[in-house]
Enzyme design. Structure first.
Site, PDB file in Angstrom:
ATOM      1  N   GLY A  12       0.891  -1.234   0.154  1.00 27.50           N
ATOM      2  CA  GLY A  12       0.012   0.101   0.089  1.00 27.50           C
ATOM      3  C   GLY A  12       1.071   1.180   0.057  1.00 27.50           C
ATOM      4  O   GLY A  12       0.113   2.421   0.366  1.00 27.50           O
ATOM      5  N   SER A  13       1.947   1.353  -0.674  1.00 33.86           N
ATOM      6  CA  SER A  13       2.606   2.596  -0.327  1.00 33.86           C
ATOM      7  C   SER A  13       2.088   3.466  -1.420  1.00 33.86           C
ATOM      8  O   SER A  13       2.057   4.708  -1.178  1.00 33.86           O
ATOM      9  CB  SER A  13       4.173   2.315  -1.092  1.00 33.86           C
ATOM     10  OG  SER A  13       4.406   1.620  -2.226  1.00 33.86           O
ATOM     11  N   ASN A  14       1.694   3.005  -2.566  1.00 27.38           N
ATOM     12  CA  ASN A  14       0.866   3.691  -3.354  1.00 27.38           C
ATOM     13  C   ASN A  14      -0.430   4.574  -2.973  1.00 27.38           C
ATOM     14  O   ASN A  14      -0.812   5.629  -3.018  1.00 27.38           O
ATOM     15  CB  ASN A  14       0.613   3.165  -4.754  1.00 27.38           C
ATOM     16  CG  ASN A  14       1.913   3.040  -5.975  1.00 27.38           C
ATOM     17  OD1 ASN A  14       2.141   4.116  -6.308  1.00 27.38           O
ATOM     18  ND2 ASN A  14       2.470   1.992  -5.861  1.00 27.38           N
ATOM     19  N   ASN A 103      -5.372   1.939 -13.315  1.00 30.54           N
ATOM     20  CA  ASN A 103      -4.544   1.013 -12.906  1.00 30.54           C
ATOM     21  C   ASN A 103      -3.153   1.498 -12.892  1.00 30.54           C
ATOM     22  O   ASN A 103      -2.867   2.109 -13.811  1.00 30.54           O
ATOM     23  CB  ASN A 103      -4.767  -0.392 -13.031  1.00 30.54           C
ATOM     24  CG  ASN A 103      -3.635  -1.349 -12.614  1.00 30.54           C
ATOM     25  OD1 ASN A 103      -3.533  -1.541 -11.450  1.00 30.54           O
ATOM     26  ND2 ASN A 103      -2.901  -1.992 -13.671  1.00 30.54           N
ATOM     27  N   HIS A 105       0.624   0.241 -13.423  1.00 26.03           N
ATOM     28  CA  HIS A 105       1.422  -1.036 -13.649  1.00 26.03           C
ATOM     29  C   HIS A 105       2.971  -0.860 -13.696  1.00 26.03           C
ATOM     30  O   HIS A 105       3.381   0.263 -14.534  1.00 26.03           O
ATOM     31  CB  HIS A 105       1.039  -1.548 -14.793  1.00 26.03           C
ATOM     32  CG  HIS A 105       1.490  -3.006 -15.108  1.00 26.03           C
ATOM     33  ND1 HIS A 105       1.141  -4.120 -14.777  1.00 26.03           N
ATOM     34  CD2 HIS A 105       2.531  -3.264 -15.793  1.00 26.03           C
ATOM     35  CE1 HIS A 105       1.722  -5.131 -14.989  1.00 26.03           C
ATOM     36  NE2 HIS A 105       2.647  -4.763 -15.888  1.00 26.03           N
ATOM     37  N   ASP A 146      -4.115  -5.976 -18.144  1.00 22.01           N
ATOM     38  CA  ASP A 146      -3.265  -4.574 -18.534  1.00 22.01           C
ATOM     39  C   ASP A 146      -3.281  -4.172 -20.049  1.00 22.01           C
ATOM     40  O   ASP A 146      -2.333  -3.906 -20.468  1.00 22.01           O
ATOM     41  CB  ASP A 146      -1.900  -5.366 -18.303  1.00 22.01           C
ATOM     42  CG  ASP A 146      -1.652  -5.791 -16.917  1.00 22.01           C
ATOM     43  OD1 ASP A 146      -1.853  -4.929 -16.213  1.00 22.01           O
ATOM     44  OD2 ASP A 146      -0.761  -6.780 -16.783  1.00 22.01           O
TER      45      ASP A 146
HETATM   46  C1  GRF Z   1       3.111  -1.158  -7.359  1.00 17.26           C
HETATM   47  O1  GRF Z   1       4.680  -1.068  -8.010  1.00 17.26           O
HETATM   48  C2  GRF Z   1       2.377  -1.105  -8.449  1.00 17.26           C
HETATM   49  O2  GRF Z   1       2.846  -0.606  -9.553  1.00 17.26           O
HETATM   50  C3  GRF Z   1       1.921  -2.491  -8.843  1.00 17.26           C
HETATM   51  O3  GRF Z   1       2.153  -3.150  -7.558  1.00 17.26           O
HETATM   52  C4  GRF Z   1       3.119  -2.512  -6.673  1.00 17.26           C
HETATM   53  C5  GRF Z   1       2.234  -1.905  -5.315  1.00 17.26           C
HETATM   54  O4  GRF Z   1       2.903  -1.406  -4.462  1.00 17.26           O
HETATM   55  N1  GRF Z   1       0.691  -2.680  -9.288  1.00 17.26           N
HETATM   56  P1  GRF Z   1       2.119  -0.829  -3.114  1.00 17.26           P
HETATM   57  O5  GRF Z   1       1.297  -1.846  -2.592  1.00 17.26           O
HETATM   58  O6  GRF Z   1       1.427   0.221  -3.732  1.00 17.26           O
HETATM   59  O7  GRF Z   1       3.494  -0.686  -2.258  1.00 17.26           O
END
Ligand code: GRF
Length: 189
Positions: A12-14, A103, A105, A146
């Site tokens: 969940g860093s994003n 999404n 990717h 994708d």
């Molecule tokens: C990210 O690299 C995203 O692009 C991909 O999965 C990863 C998830 O990382 N879909 P996080 O859970 O957001 O840390």
């Protein structure tokens, strides 16, 4: 105010970065909800810390329109952001939110996309192939895996001695820099 739901499965860093961005920039969008299919995922702690509601829904519930859609309606969700969400998105959701689901990717699609291409598998494949660059793709979600229309890509060089972990770190930095802004420009501005 456009209300965003983030779907995530793991770290969940994003998700955290997107939540922070919309909390800090009062720009007409907010993250109203996190939906996660794993009860022990770190993204749930992040959402709690940031004061965002999170709902855990296992795969069977996410695939059931009578379970998922009422939750999205309850939160008035306008836009869905997939950020490290590892399940296939059910067709009824794509139809209901056509051109309102994106999404991220972690490769330059169409390279390193499709079945089996997720998480560290992607960065391992990029290094194994001797690629000189990789990157991120933000795209609309369509029925094919994708395959939806590309909204934004950014690239980064891969050095000859980069490990998959090095590549992953570079990718996370690109995601941190760009993903929230691209969401904002796509749906809010
Ligand atoms: C990210 O690299 C995203 O692009 C991909 O999965 C990863 C998830 O990382 N879909 P996080 O859970 O957001 O840390």
């Amino acid at each position: 105010m456009k209300r965003i739901a983030i779907f995530a499965s793991g770290n969940g860093s994003n998700a955290e970065n997107v939540i922070n961005y919309f909390q800090q920039h009062r720009c007409g969008g907010e993250v109203a909800l996190v939906i996660c299919n794993k009860p022990d995922a770190a993204v749930l702690d992040r959402a709690a810390r940031l004061g965002v509601d999170a709902v855990v829904m296992p795969r069977a519930e996410i695939n059931d329109p009578d379970r998922l859609l009422p939750v999205l309606d309850e939160y008035g969700v306008d836009v869905i952001v997939l950020a490290g969400f590892l399940l296939m998105v059910p067709g009824f959701l794509i139809e209901r939110y056509r051109n309102r689901i994106v999404n991220i990717h972690p490769s330059l699609l169409p390279k390193y996309g499709g079945k089996g291409m997720y998480g560290s598998h992607i960065h391992e494949a990029v290094v194994a192939a001797g690629e000189r660059e990789t990157g991120i793709t933000v795209h609309f979600v369509s029925e094919g895996c994708d395959e939806g229309e590309v909204i934004f890509q950014a690239s980064v060089p891969v050095a000859g001695n980069d490990t998959p972990a090095d590549v992953e770190a570079k990718i996370h930095e690109l995601e941190r820099l760009h993903f929230p802004r691209v969401i904002r420009e796509t749906f809010i501005d």
